[in-house]
Design an enzyme around this catalytic site. Structure first.
Site, PDB file in Angstrom:
ATOM      1  N   SER A 156      -5.370  35.765  64.668  1.00 14.66           N
ATOM      2  CA  SER A 156      -4.419  34.976  63.866  1.00 14.66           C
ATOM      3  C   SER A 156      -3.053  35.096  64.517  1.00 14.66           C
ATOM      4  O   SER A 156      -2.746  36.127  65.145  1.00 14.66           O
ATOM      5  CB  SER A 156      -4.362  35.561  62.451  1.00 14.66           C
ATOM      6  N   TYR A 196      -1.886  43.082  57.063  1.00 11.62           N
ATOM      7  CA  TYR A 196      -2.856  42.125  57.602  1.00 11.62           C
ATOM      8  C   TYR A 196      -2.547  41.843  59.077  1.00 11.62           C
ATOM      9  O   TYR A 196      -3.446  41.826  59.919  1.00 11.62           O
ATOM     10  CB  TYR A 196      -2.768  40.836  56.774  1.00 11.62           C
TER      11      TYR A 196
HETATM   12  C1  LIG Z   1       2.532  30.787  60.542  1.00  9.30           C
HETATM   13  C2  LIG Z   1       1.920  31.702  59.539  1.00  9.30           C
HETATM   14  O1  LIG Z   1       2.620  32.131  58.662  1.00  9.30           O
HETATM   15  C3  LIG Z   1       0.477  31.987  59.670  1.00  9.30           C
HETATM   16  C4  LIG Z   1      -0.043  33.020  58.703  1.00  9.30           C
HETATM   17  O2  LIG Z   1       0.417  33.312  57.652  1.00  9.30           O
HETATM   18  S1  LIG Z   1      -1.470  33.701  59.200  1.00  9.30           S
HETATM   19  C5  LIG Z   1      -2.343  34.113  57.735  1.00  9.30           C
HETATM   20  C6  LIG Z   1      -3.442  33.167  57.377  1.00  9.30           C
HETATM   21  N1  LIG Z   1      -4.276  32.675  58.427  1.00  9.30           N
HETATM   22  C7  LIG Z   1      -5.004  33.446  59.231  1.00  9.30           C
HETATM   23  O3  LIG Z   1      -4.903  34.662  59.250  1.00  9.30           O
HETATM   24  C8  LIG Z   1      -5.972  32.755  60.109  1.00  9.30           C
HETATM   25  C9  LIG Z   1      -7.183  33.641  60.457  1.00  9.30           C
HETATM   26  N2  LIG Z   1      -8.147  33.707  59.368  1.00  9.30           N
HETATM   27  C10 LIG Z   1      -9.077  34.694  59.280  1.00  9.30           C
HETATM   28  O4  LIG Z   1      -9.075  35.612  60.048  1.00  9.30           O
HETATM   29  C11 LIG Z   1     -10.109  34.590  58.205  1.00  9.30           C
HETATM   30  O5  LIG Z   1     -10.301  35.794  57.534  1.00  9.30           O
HETATM   31  C12 LIG Z   1     -11.476  34.086  58.755  1.00  9.30           C
HETATM   32  C13 LIG Z   1     -11.263  33.049  59.838  1.00  9.30           C
HETATM   33  C14 LIG Z   1     -12.276  35.215  59.332  1.00  9.30           C
HETATM   34  C15 LIG Z   1     -12.220  33.435  57.589  1.00  9.30           C
HETATM   35  O6  LIG Z   1     -11.380  32.452  57.123  1.00  9.30           O
HETATM   36  P1  LIG Z   1     -11.819  31.423  55.987  1.00  9.30           P
HETATM   37  O7  LIG Z   1     -13.126  30.854  56.319  1.00  9.30           O
HETATM   38  O8  LIG Z   1     -10.708  30.468  55.783  1.00  9.30           O
HETATM   39  O9  LIG Z   1     -11.867  32.437  54.760  1.00  9.30           O
HETATM   40  P2  LIG Z   1     -12.703  32.440  53.396  1.00  9.30           P
HETATM   41  O10 LIG Z   1     -13.213  31.059  53.079  1.00  9.30           O
HETATM   42  O11 LIG Z   1     -11.870  33.154  52.408  1.00  9.30           O
HETATM   43  O12 LIG Z   1     -13.998  33.313  53.771  1.00  9.30           O
HETATM   44  C16 LIG Z   1     -13.920  34.615  54.121  1.00  9.30           C
HETATM   45  C17 LIG Z   1     -15.167  35.257  53.624  1.00  9.30           C
HETATM   46  O13 LIG Z   1     -15.240  36.562  54.189  1.00  9.30           O
HETATM   47  C18 LIG Z   1     -16.005  37.286  53.314  1.00  9.30           C
HETATM   48  N3  LIG Z   1     -15.804  38.703  53.321  1.00  9.30           N
HETATM   49  C19 LIG Z   1     -14.670  39.393  53.053  1.00  9.30           C
HETATM   50  N4  LIG Z   1     -14.929  40.712  53.105  1.00  9.30           N
HETATM   51  C20 LIG Z   1     -16.245  40.842  53.396  1.00  9.30           C
HETATM   52  C21 LIG Z   1     -17.095  41.935  53.554  1.00  9.30           C
HETATM   53  N5  LIG Z   1     -16.687  43.203  53.425  1.00  9.30           N
HETATM   54  N6  LIG Z   1     -18.403  41.705  53.842  1.00  9.30           N
HETATM   55  C22 LIG Z   1     -18.877  40.459  53.974  1.00  9.30           C
HETATM   56  N7  LIG Z   1     -18.116  39.365  53.813  1.00  9.30           N
HETATM   57  C23 LIG Z   1     -16.804  39.562  53.532  1.00  9.30           C
HETATM   58  C24 LIG Z   1     -15.653  36.847  51.937  1.00  9.30           C
HETATM   59  O14 LIG Z   1     -16.813  37.016  51.194  1.00  9.30           O
HETATM   60  C25 LIG Z   1     -15.199  35.429  52.102  1.00  9.30           C
HETATM   61  O15 LIG Z   1     -16.071  34.625  51.439  1.00  9.30           O
HETATM   62  P3  LIG Z   1     -16.031  34.663  49.784  1.00  9.30           P
HETATM   63  O16 LIG Z   1     -14.638  35.046  49.380  1.00  9.30           O
HETATM   64  O17 LIG Z   1     -16.421  33.336  49.371  1.00  9.30           O
HETATM   65  O18 LIG Z   1     -17.018  35.702  49.402  1.00  9.30           O
END
Ligand SMILES: CC(=O)CC(=O)SCCNC(=O)CCNC(=O)[C@H](O)C(C)(C)COP(=O)(O)OP(=O)(O)OC[C@H]1O[C@@H](n2cnc3c(N)ncnc32)[C@H](O)[C@@H]1OP(=O)(O)O
Length: 244
Positions: free
Chosen positions: A135, A148
């Site tokens: 990220s 984070y």
């Molecule tokens: C300019 C700025 O200011 C930018 C920012 O703020 S950056 C902050 C936001 N953006 C980012 O960080 C981008 C990167 N995103 C990530 O790394 C995300 O975590 C990711 C890409 C791995 C997944 O993203 P996503 O698909 O959008 O998330 P999301 O739909 O919530 O799914 C994540 C899943 O992980 C799962 N999960 C979490 N912990 C888990 C665990 N211990 N075991 C198994 N699954 C787990 C969850 O279950 C979740 O699904 P549910 O909530 O439905 O159960």
């Protein structure tokens, strides 16, 4: 294809796009695997055979048995998408050490563990693609989400080093650096500039997977790569005031 975090919006969007010949059987691995009917139906509608598996990323000892089981049942793992993660609550994490540790456990430690196991299995088969989500929050850590951000920073470094270690092994690592993603993970938050949708992140992921050769670093949107060249140089006194 194995999606770790089989309920993730981005992971599912990637699976839908690769469904068919490219993905083979799609294994959606998630907590409460018995409650994945909607997710299974969506990926199946895109043309894939779908299976589900129970997976709690925080249970590190469960990683290898799951990976071995998927590999044994299907002969190989072509693409593994590491799509689990939590944003956590920064304000709480500043005083609740257990919460801070929980964020880092899921977003860094569990990722390091599962990637190390996956890399061994893919090395043995001599091919395959690992997809890792870093990220921009980790490119230069901000005061506003430093817990984070620090996990993502560690993951980014680990994945970059792993990609280099895999060079020449036949295994590829696709490292994605999204900015703010408007989705379930950021529900209720006002989008940061240059935000993207899970579908846009999935499109960029799939394009990099399909490119087929070598490791890849992908920023989503691509303009963030240039922007962060500049943002890295901002003085600390300015950077510490940056909003989330
Ligand atoms: C300019 C700025 O200011 C930018 C920012 O703020 S950056 C902050 C936001 N953006 C980012 O960080 C981008 C990167 N995103 C990530 O790394 C995300 O975590 C990711 C890409 C791995 C997944 O993203 P996503 O698909 O959008 O998330 P999301 O739909 O919530 O799914 C994540 C899943 O992980 C799962 N999960 C979490 N912990 C888990 C665990 N211990 N075991 C198994 N699954 C787990 C969850 O279950 C979740 O699904 P549910 O909530 O439905 O159960």
């Amino acid at each position: 294809m194995l999606v770790l975090g089989g309920r993730s919006e981005i992971g599912l969007a990637v699976a839908q796009r690769l469904a068919g010949r490219e993905a083979g059987t799609v294994v959606l691995a998630a907590r409460r695997a018995g409650e994945l009917d909607d997710e299974t139906a969506r990926v199946a509608a895109a043309g894939a055979r779908v299976e589900t598996a129970e997976f709690d990323a925080d249970d590190l000892a469960s990683h290898r048995p799951l990976i071995d089981d998927v590999r044994d049942r299907h002969g190989r793992i072509d693409v593994a998408v590491v799509a689990f993660g939590i944003l956590g609550d920064q304000a709480r994490a500043e005083t609740d050490a257990a919460h801070a540790a929980a964020i880092v456990h899921t977003d860094y430690l569990a990722q390091v563990h599962v990637l190390t196991e996956l890399a061994q299995v893919l090395r043995e088969q001599g091919s395959g693609t690992l997809v890792v989500y870093s990220s921009v929050a980790g490119v230069r850590v901000r005061r506003a989400n430093y817990v984070y951000g620090s996990a993502k920073s560690g993951l980014d470094g680990f994945a970059s080093g792993l990609a280099d270690a895999l060079h020449g092994s036949g295994v590829r690592l696709v490292l994605i650096r999204p900015g703010f993603v408007v989705g379930r993970m950021t529900e209720g938050m006002s989008p940061a500039p240059l935000s993207s949708t899970p579908e846009q992140v999935a499109d960029a992921t799939v394009a990099a997977v399909r490119r087929g050769r070598g490791n890849a670093d992908v920023w989503v949107p691509g303009t963030l790569r240039l922007l962060f060249l500049v943002l890295r140089l901002l003085p600390r006194a300015v950077w510490r005031r940056m909003p989330r």
